[in-house]
Design a protein around this motif. Structure first.
Motif, PDB file in Angstrom:
ATOM      1  N   SER A  12     -21.727 -48.718  27.608  1.00 20.65           N
ATOM      2  CA  SER A  12     -21.349 -47.449  28.685  1.00 20.65           C
ATOM      3  C   SER A  12     -20.120 -47.779  29.010  1.00 20.65           C
ATOM      4  O   SER A  12     -19.367 -48.800  29.053  1.00 20.65           O
ATOM      5  CB  SER A  12     -22.245 -47.846  29.847  1.00 20.65           C
ATOM      6  N   CYS A  13     -19.313 -46.560  29.601  1.00 25.83           N
ATOM      7  CA  CYS A  13     -18.091 -46.783  30.095  1.00 25.83           C
ATOM      8  C   CYS A  13     -17.711 -46.946  31.392  1.00 25.83           C
ATOM      9  O   CYS A  13     -16.540 -46.984  31.850  1.00 25.83           O
ATOM     10  CB  CYS A  13     -17.130 -45.389  29.409  1.00 25.83           C
ATOM     11  N   GLY A  15     -18.672 -44.404  33.441  1.00 23.59           N
ATOM     12  CA  GLY A  15     -18.150 -43.218  34.039  1.00 23.59           C
ATOM     13  C   GLY A  15     -19.772 -42.550  34.711  1.00 23.59           C
ATOM     14  O   GLY A  15     -19.356 -41.973  35.681  1.00 23.59           O
ATOM     15  N   CYS A  16     -20.760 -43.225  34.326  1.00 22.21           N
ATOM     16  CA  CYS A  16     -22.098 -42.827  34.855  1.00 22.21           C
ATOM     17  C   CYS A  16     -22.099 -43.305  36.337  1.00 22.21           C
ATOM     18  O   CYS A  16     -22.725 -42.699  37.237  1.00 22.21           O
ATOM     19  CB  CYS A  16     -23.006 -43.018  33.872  1.00 22.21           C
ATOM     20  N   SER A  97     -25.549 -39.151  29.253  1.00 18.78           N
ATOM     21  CA  SER A  97     -25.780 -38.629  27.423  1.00 18.78           C
ATOM     22  C   SER A  97     -25.825 -39.973  26.670  1.00 18.78           C
ATOM     23  O   SER A  97     -26.550 -39.842  25.417  1.00 18.78           O
ATOM     24  CB  SER A  97     -24.842 -37.490  27.165  1.00 18.78           C
ATOM     25  N   CYS A  98     -25.145 -41.043  26.903  1.00 16.21           N
ATOM     26  CA  CYS A  98     -25.231 -42.373  25.993  1.00 16.21           C
ATOM     27  C   CYS A  98     -26.731 -42.840  26.152  1.00 16.21           C
ATOM     28  O   CYS A  98     -27.444 -43.235  25.373  1.00 16.21           O
ATOM     29  CB  CYS A  98     -24.362 -43.142  26.475  1.00 16.21           C
ATOM     30  N   GLY A 159     -25.594 -35.793  30.589  1.00 18.10           N
ATOM     31  CA  GLY A 159     -24.419 -35.406  30.994  1.00 18.10           C
ATOM     32  C   GLY A 159     -23.332 -36.472  30.591  1.00 18.10           C
ATOM     33  O   GLY A 159     -23.750 -37.827  30.816  1.00 18.10           O
ATOM     34  N   CYS A 160     -22.131 -36.341  30.703  1.00 15.96           N
ATOM     35  CA  CYS A 160     -21.016 -37.213  30.217  1.00 15.96           C
ATOM     36  C   CYS A 160     -19.790 -36.896  31.158  1.00 15.96           C
ATOM     37  O   CYS A 160     -19.070 -36.363  30.390  1.00 15.96           O
ATOM     38  CB  CYS A 160     -20.740 -37.207  28.860  1.00 15.96           C
ATOM     39  N   PRO A 161     -19.666 -37.117  32.332  1.00 12.59           N
ATOM     40  CA  PRO A 161     -20.916 -37.928  33.010  1.00 12.59           C
ATOM     41  C   PRO A 161     -21.940 -36.994  33.752  1.00 12.59           C
ATOM     42  O   PRO A 161     -21.583 -35.836  33.357  1.00 12.59           O
ATOM     43  CB  PRO A 161     -20.176 -38.572  34.143  1.00 12.59           C
TER      44      PRO A 161
END
Ligand code: SF4
Ligand code: SF4
Ligand code: SF4
Length: 314
Positions: A12-13, A15-16, A97-98, A159-161
């Motif tokens: 994960s980045c 962002g979520c 979305s990841c 969603g991203c995010p």
């Protein structure tokens, strides 16, 4: 006492997690009155071993009613963490979305995972003599998986995010013991652009030229970007990003890139987009990087290394 909630992040980045913070003021009562966060490595100093009173060798996460997991599943550690979350949480939510369709980490599914590993540890910017670390790095899986490919997921929020308003709706609906009210249609269904029927363009235009629109007029005055010949993925992408009326990218007068993933559960955005382009009289083979159509939905076997990707010839 609030509802015990555990958060985890895999590939994960973060962002979520920022999207959760972006719920804004409404988050304050949720956090202070309704939720009891028992586990969240993103914000807490967290120990996987020992925090439940057991100093054993197996990773432990406290029991919770709600579990929220972001990121895709790319290595052995992610599987261990995800399975423990499933075991300890009554309701498990895939956020972003990841988590729902592979997202950005599943881009590595387009090549052999060994090649991805080398690309990270042996790029020209590293010491020419650099070798792969041989300890402390979890084994990579053969590809990146969406969460529901590994464990049962009770609720998917892409969603991203993801849209902060929808995260809040999911949390509140759980607290109120009802189903959340979330968008079910495509980005096109929430798009106000002007549609006139099949466009006059037979080749996909690259977005190195601007769309035609009048900046002084509302987005509803602009002709549909797909009809203008741009690769707008609105027809095949799940709705949910619209915060101010129009879908976010369309509001900015740029085509949808598909970041909410397929509008069909486990759908294939590339195949669906071929149909959408054909319906608009646009030759699919003129898309410069066709594999990029799967950039947010490469899990579920949608994106594979080239040599085994039969659909690559499409
Ligand atoms: S869905 Fe997007 S924002 Fe969320 S972890 Fe993945 S890349 Fe980051
Ligand atoms: S294709 Fe793009 S511009 Fe056209 S209606 Fe759908 S989202 Fe809007
Ligand atoms: S318009 Fe498409 S790419 Fe842009 S935020 Fe919405 S779903 Fe994502």
């Amino acid at each position: 006492m609030g509802v015990k909630t555990a958060l985890e992040w895999l590939s994960s980045c973060s962002g979520c997690e920022i999207a959760i913070l972006n719920i804004g003021e409404a988050l304050v009562p949720i956090l202070t009155e309704h939720l009891d966060i028992v586990h969240a490595p993103v914000i807490m100093d967290h120990k996987y071993f020992g925090q439940c009173g057991d100093e054993g060798e197996h990773l432990q996460i406290p029991e919770a009613v709600v579990g929220i997991v972001t990121g895709g599943v790319s290595n052995e550690e992610h599987i261990e963490v995800l399975e423990e979350m499933r075991k300890k949480c009554q309701v498990l939510i895939a956020l972003g979305s990841c988590a729902t369709q592979g997202g950005i980490p599943a881009l590595m599914n387009g090549q052999d995972s060994e090649a991805s590993f080398d690309a990270v540890y042996q790029t020209p910017s590293t010491d020419p003599g650099a070798t792969r670390p041989d300890q402390g790095v979890p084994e990579l899986l053969d590809r990146t998986y969406a969460l529901d490919e590994k464990v049962k997921i009770d609720l998917q929020l892409p969603g991203c995010p993801p849209n902060p308003a929808h995260i809040a709706e999911v949390i509140i609906s759980l607290l109120e013991n009802r189903d959340p009210v979330l968008p079910t249609k495509s980005v096109c269904d929430s798009c106000p652009t002007r549609r006139e029927g099949k466009g006059e363009v037979s080749k996909v235009k690259r977005y190195i030229e601007n769309a035609e629109f009048d900046p002084d007029k509302p987005v509803s005055d602009m002709r549909c970007l797909l009809e203008q010949g741009f690769m707008c993925m609105g027809p095949v992408t799940a709705a949910g990003c619209a915060k101010y009326g129009a879908p976010s990218c369309i509001e900015a007068r740029v085509p949808c890139r598909g970041c909410f993933g397929s509008v069909r559960p486990k759908g294939n955005q590339m195949l669906d987009m071929m149909n959408a382009l054909a319906s608009n009289g646009i030759d699919f083979t003129t898309v410069v990087d066709r594999r990029s159509i799967q950039r947010f939905s490469g899990a579920h076997g949608n994106l594979r290394p080239k040599k085994s990707a039969v659909k690559e010839e499409v």
